[in-house]
Design a protein around this motif. Structure first.
Motif, PDB file in Angstrom:
ATOM      1  N   ASN A  56      30.745 -91.245 -12.325  1.00  0.00           N
ATOM      2  CA  ASN A  56      29.668 -92.094 -12.886  1.00  0.00           C
ATOM      3  C   ASN A  56      29.730 -92.151 -14.400  1.00  0.00           C
ATOM      4  OD1 ASN A  56      26.696 -92.176 -10.786  1.00  0.00           O
ATOM      5  ND2 ASN A  56      28.834 -92.212 -10.173  1.00  0.00           N
ATOM      6  N   THR A  57      30.183 -91.063 -15.045  1.00  0.00           N
ATOM      7  CA  THR A  57      30.309 -91.066 -16.511  1.00  0.00           C
ATOM      8  C   THR A  57      31.647 -90.453 -16.892  1.00  0.00           C
ATOM      9  OG1 THR A  57      29.322 -88.866 -16.826  1.00  0.00           O
ATOM     10  CG2 THR A  57      27.816 -90.751 -16.855  1.00  0.00           C
ATOM     11  N   ARG A  58      32.266 -91.093 -17.907  1.00  0.00           N
ATOM     12  CA  ARG A  58      33.564 -90.587 -18.357  1.00  0.00           C
ATOM     13  C   ARG A  58      33.807 -91.074 -19.773  1.00  0.00           C
ATOM     14  NH1 ARG A  58      38.639 -89.679 -15.021  1.00  0.00           N
ATOM     15  NH2 ARG A  58      39.688 -88.617 -16.659  1.00  0.00           N
ATOM     16  N   ASP A  59      34.274 -90.190 -20.639  1.00  0.00           N
ATOM     17  CA  ASP A  59      34.606 -90.544 -22.024  1.00  0.00           C
ATOM     18  C   ASP A  59      33.495 -91.341 -22.701  1.00  0.00           C
ATOM     19  OD1 ASP A  59      37.084 -89.356 -21.640  1.00  0.00           O
ATOM     20  OD2 ASP A  59      37.985 -91.226 -20.907  1.00  0.00           O
ATOM     21  N   GLY A  60      32.266 -90.945 -22.478  1.00  0.00           N
ATOM     22  CA  GLY A  60      31.141 -91.584 -23.152  1.00  0.00           C
ATOM     23  C   GLY A  60      30.746 -92.929 -22.577  1.00  0.00           C
ATOM     24  N   LYS A  61      31.232 -93.246 -21.369  1.00  0.00           N
ATOM     25  CA  LYS A  61      30.891 -94.555 -20.763  1.00  0.00           C
ATOM     26  C   LYS A  61      30.371 -94.353 -19.342  1.00  0.00           C
ATOM     27  CE  LYS A  61      33.986 -97.621 -23.235  1.00  0.00           C
ATOM     28  NZ  LYS A  61      34.898 -96.677 -23.931  1.00  0.00           N
ATOM     29  N   ILE A  62      29.488 -95.287 -18.916  1.00  0.00           N
ATOM     30  CA  ILE A  62      29.086 -95.315 -17.500  1.00  0.00           C
ATOM     31  C   ILE A  62      30.176 -96.075 -16.767  1.00  0.00           C
ATOM     32  CG2 ILE A  62      27.376 -96.131 -15.830  1.00  0.00           C
ATOM     33  CD1 ILE A  62      25.728 -94.486 -17.492  1.00  0.00           C
ATOM     34  N   THR A  63      30.739 -95.454 -15.744  1.00  0.00           N
ATOM     35  CA  THR A  63      31.901 -96.053 -15.089  1.00  0.00           C
ATOM     36  C   THR A  63      31.590 -96.604 -13.704  1.00  0.00           C
ATOM     37  OG1 THR A  63      32.444 -93.831 -14.380  1.00  0.00           O
ATOM     38  CG2 THR A  63      33.614 -94.657 -16.307  1.00  0.00           C
ATOM     39  N   TYR A  64      30.340 -96.505 -13.277  1.00  0.00           N
ATOM     40  CA  TYR A  64      29.969 -97.000 -11.951  1.00  0.00           C
ATOM     41  C   TYR A  64      29.080 -98.221 -12.142  1.00  0.00           C
ATOM     42  CZ  TYR A  64      29.126 -96.493  -6.916  1.00  0.00           C
ATOM     43  OH  TYR A  64      29.092 -96.686  -5.553  1.00  0.00           O
ATOM     44  N   ASP A  65      29.534 -99.377 -11.647  1.00  0.00           N
ATOM     45  CA  ASP A  65      28.879-100.659 -11.939  1.00  0.00           C
ATOM     46  C   ASP A  65      27.381-100.678 -11.667  1.00  0.00           C
ATOM     47  OD1 ASP A  65      31.027-101.846 -12.979  1.00  0.00           O
ATOM     48  OD2 ASP A  65      31.500-103.118 -11.226  1.00  0.00           O
ATOM     49  N   ALA A  66      27.007-100.238 -10.445  1.00  0.00           N
ATOM     50  CA  ALA A  66      25.588-100.331 -10.063  1.00  0.00           C
ATOM     51  C   ALA A  66      24.725 -99.463 -10.980  1.00  0.00           C
ATOM     52  CB  ALA A  66      25.404 -99.912  -8.608  1.00  0.00           C
ATOM     53  N   VAL A  67      25.271 -98.333 -11.406  1.00  0.00           N
ATOM     54  CA  VAL A  67      24.520 -97.446 -12.312  1.00  0.00           C
ATOM     55  C   VAL A  67      24.407 -98.108 -13.685  1.00  0.00           C
ATOM     56  CG1 VAL A  67      24.524 -95.200 -13.476  1.00  0.00           C
ATOM     57  CG2 VAL A  67      25.201 -95.356 -11.071  1.00  0.00           C
ATOM     58  N   ALA A  68      25.523 -98.656 -14.159  1.00  0.00           N
ATOM     59  CA  ALA A  68      25.518 -99.326 -15.469  1.00  0.00           C
ATOM     60  C   ALA A  68      24.498-100.457 -15.473  1.00  0.00           C
ATOM     61  CB  ALA A  68      26.915 -99.850 -15.781  1.00  0.00           C
ATOM     62  N   LYS A  69      24.467-101.234 -14.382  1.00  0.00           N
ATOM     63  CA  LYS A  69      23.527-102.354 -14.280  1.00  0.00           C
ATOM     64  C   LYS A  69      22.090-101.846 -14.285  1.00  0.00           C
ATOM     65  CE  LYS A  69      25.852-105.866 -12.007  1.00  0.00           C
ATOM     66  NZ  LYS A  69      26.534-105.879 -10.742  1.00  0.00           N
ATOM     67  N   ALA A  70      21.840-100.817 -13.459  1.00  0.00           N
ATOM     68  CA  ALA A  70      20.468-100.303 -13.344  1.00  0.00           C
ATOM     69  C   ALA A  70      19.959 -99.781 -14.685  1.00  0.00           C
ATOM     70  CB  ALA A  70      20.421 -99.184 -12.297  1.00  0.00           C
ATOM     71  N   LEU A  71      20.873 -99.253 -15.510  1.00  0.00           N
ATOM     72  CA  LEU A  71      20.451 -98.652 -16.781  1.00  0.00           C
ATOM     73  C   LEU A  71      20.585 -99.618 -17.958  1.00  0.00           C
ATOM     74  CD1 LEU A  71      21.977 -95.074 -16.372  1.00  0.00           C
ATOM     75  CD2 LEU A  71      19.584 -95.737 -16.140  1.00  0.00           C
ATOM     76  N   GLY A  72      21.028-100.834 -17.664  1.00  0.00           N
ATOM     77  CA  GLY A  72      21.146-101.838 -18.719  1.00  0.00           C
ATOM     78  C   GLY A  72      22.343-101.619 -19.632  1.00  0.00           C
ATOM     79  N   TYR A  73      23.399-100.993 -19.130  1.00  0.00           N
ATOM     80  CA  TYR A  73      24.616-100.800 -19.932  1.00  0.00           C
ATOM     81  C   TYR A  73      25.643-101.905 -19.690  1.00  0.00           C
ATOM     82  CZ  TYR A  73      23.240 -96.052 -21.326  1.00  0.00           C
ATOM     83  OH  TYR A  73      22.587 -94.976 -21.869  1.00  0.00           O
ATOM     84  N   SER A  74      25.314-102.860 -18.803  1.00  0.00           N
ATOM     85  CA  SER A  74      26.310-103.921 -18.576  1.00  0.00           C
ATOM     86  C   SER A  74      25.632-105.282 -18.568  1.00  0.00           C
ATOM     87  CB  SER A  74      27.046-103.712 -17.265  1.00  0.00           C
ATOM     88  OG  SER A  74      26.166-103.939 -16.182  1.00  0.00           O
TER      89      SER A  74
END
Ligand SMILES: NC(=O)c1ccc[n+]([C@@H]2O[C@H](COP(=O)([O-])OP(=O)(O)OC[C@H]3O[C@@H](n4cnc5c(N)ncnc54)[C@H](O)[C@@H]3O)[C@@H](O)[C@H]2O)c1
Length: 362
Positions: free
Chosen positions: A344-362
């Protein structure tokens, strides 16, 4: 590889991420295990058993987090643990980041490799590390609901099974997946009238075939939900859209129309909950009342049965933990697509689409 096992600190938590038996297996494969003292106590495992299995006992959580390459936990890290995480560390645990924006920020800032139990996938697309805890939460939801319906606890005084000549209690389960199906099983076992709703017709067909008309299956849509919720003595929220925030399927207006003293157990609270009036509760104060309806929304229900839950969880995590030990983290992720889905997180990025969307990172 040094595996660190901290003691869980969420209120009322009784599970531990490693049994002495899993510890023995990891040690036999060449790993070192550092476990915080009394980490397994509430699940019935002593420090002596871990020592006999080859682990070293650490006096504090700080020592475990400072030394470990891989932190193996059960629940998501809490604020008291944020400062203990190290850059480059791998964390393998339930993260539920869609409902945890603060934790997500910390994992990104610290560049932690966060592998989330709940998004690890099996070859058939199912979620093997979510399944056992969902089964437990589903089964527990009915015994909890039955208890909370008792008059002395403010409940409506309905006995789920009724007795001959009286109407049994009505249990409405929204979501027919792992937790929902197990809630249905327990509710049927207690003699309740049971209705289950889902969007997935295959899930409804399976339950219909299994219970041969003993359970009413309904397509999940606002009209059906509205009608069933109004008649429910016990409402179970068991929906999931993988890794995303749970959809609100029961509105405040629907809750207002429920009979006073009826009970809602929202299992989906770890993804934010699927009832508009729900907010997280804890094992210390598991319920509150709103519109006269009792709300139960403990995000770590399996902690109520720490021994069974620890056994159920670790039998599911064992193949993945041993893979990480045998191959090392990078090779294990490269070779096992299902485990890689857990990242879900790697190298300072959210790497799982649904999580990124839910948290407003994408
Ligand atoms: N509170 C706890 O202690 C606890 C413990 C374990 C699991 N959980 C949570 O319980 C939730 C359910 O997990 P699960 O393993 O049963 O999931 P699952 O994927 O097995 O089942 C979820 C079901 O919800 C259905 N669904 C999705 N949207 C729907 C809608 N609008 N209406 C009706 N059904 C809908 C899906 O079709 C699916 O059948 C998850 O959020 C999980 O994290 C909570």
């Amino acid at each position: 590889m040094l595996i660190g096992v901290p003691k869980e600190i969420k209120i009322g938590e009784t599970r531990v991420s490693m049994t002495p038996s899993l510890c023995r297996r990891c040690v036999s494969l060449g790993a070192k295990v550092l476990i915080e003292k009394t980490a397994g106590q509430s699940a019935g495992f002593t420090d002596a058993e871990y020592r006999a299995a080859g682990a070293t006992i650490a006096p504090t959580a700080k020592k475990v987090w400072a030394a470990a390459d891989l932190i193996l936990k059960v629940k998501e890290p809490l604020p008291a643990e944020y400062s203990l995480m190290r850059a480059g560390q791998t964390l393998f645990t339930y993260l539920h980041l869609a409902a945890g924006p603060e934790l997500a920020k910390v994992l990104l800032k610290k560049r932690v490799l966060g592998i989330s139990y709940e998004t690890v996938e099996a070859a058939d697309g199912s979620f093997p590390l979510l399944k056992p805890m969902s089964q437990i939460a589903g089964r527990l939801s009915i015994q909890i609901g039955a208890y909370r319906l008792q008059s002395q606890l403010g409940g409506s005084g309905v006995l789920l099974g009724g007795i001959p000549g009286t109407m049994p209690g009505h249990v409405v389960v929204i979501g027919a997946g792992n937790s929902g199906a197990h809630a249905v099983q327990m509710a049927v076992g207690m003699g309740a009238r049971v209705t289950v709703l889902d969007l997935d017709t295959r899930k409804l067909e399976a339950l219909d075939a299994e219970y041969r008309g003993r359970v009413v299956t309904l397509m999940s849509n606002p009209a059906n939900i509205e009608a069933e919720v109004a008649d429910a003595d016990l409402l179970i929220g068991a929906v999931l859209i993988p890794a995303a925030k749970a959809p609100i399927v029961v509105s405040r207006a629907m809750v207002q129309r429920m009979r006073p003293g009826s009970v809602i157990v929202d299992i989906a609270i770890d993804q934010g909950g699927c009832v508009e009036t729900i907010r997280p509760t804890s094992h210390e104060k598991p319920t509150y009342q709103e519109h006269g309806v009792i709300h139960y929304a403990v995000p770590n229900m399996p902690a109520l049965v720490g021994r069974t839950s620890t056994m159920g969880l670790t039998q599911a995590t064992e193949p993945f933990v041993t893979l990480l030990v045998q191959k090392g983290v990078e090779r294990a992720l490269a070779e096992h697509k299902g485990l890689a889905k857990g990242v879900n997180t790697r190298d300072g990025k959210i790497t799982y689409d649904a999580v990124a969307k839910a948290l407003g990172y994408s």
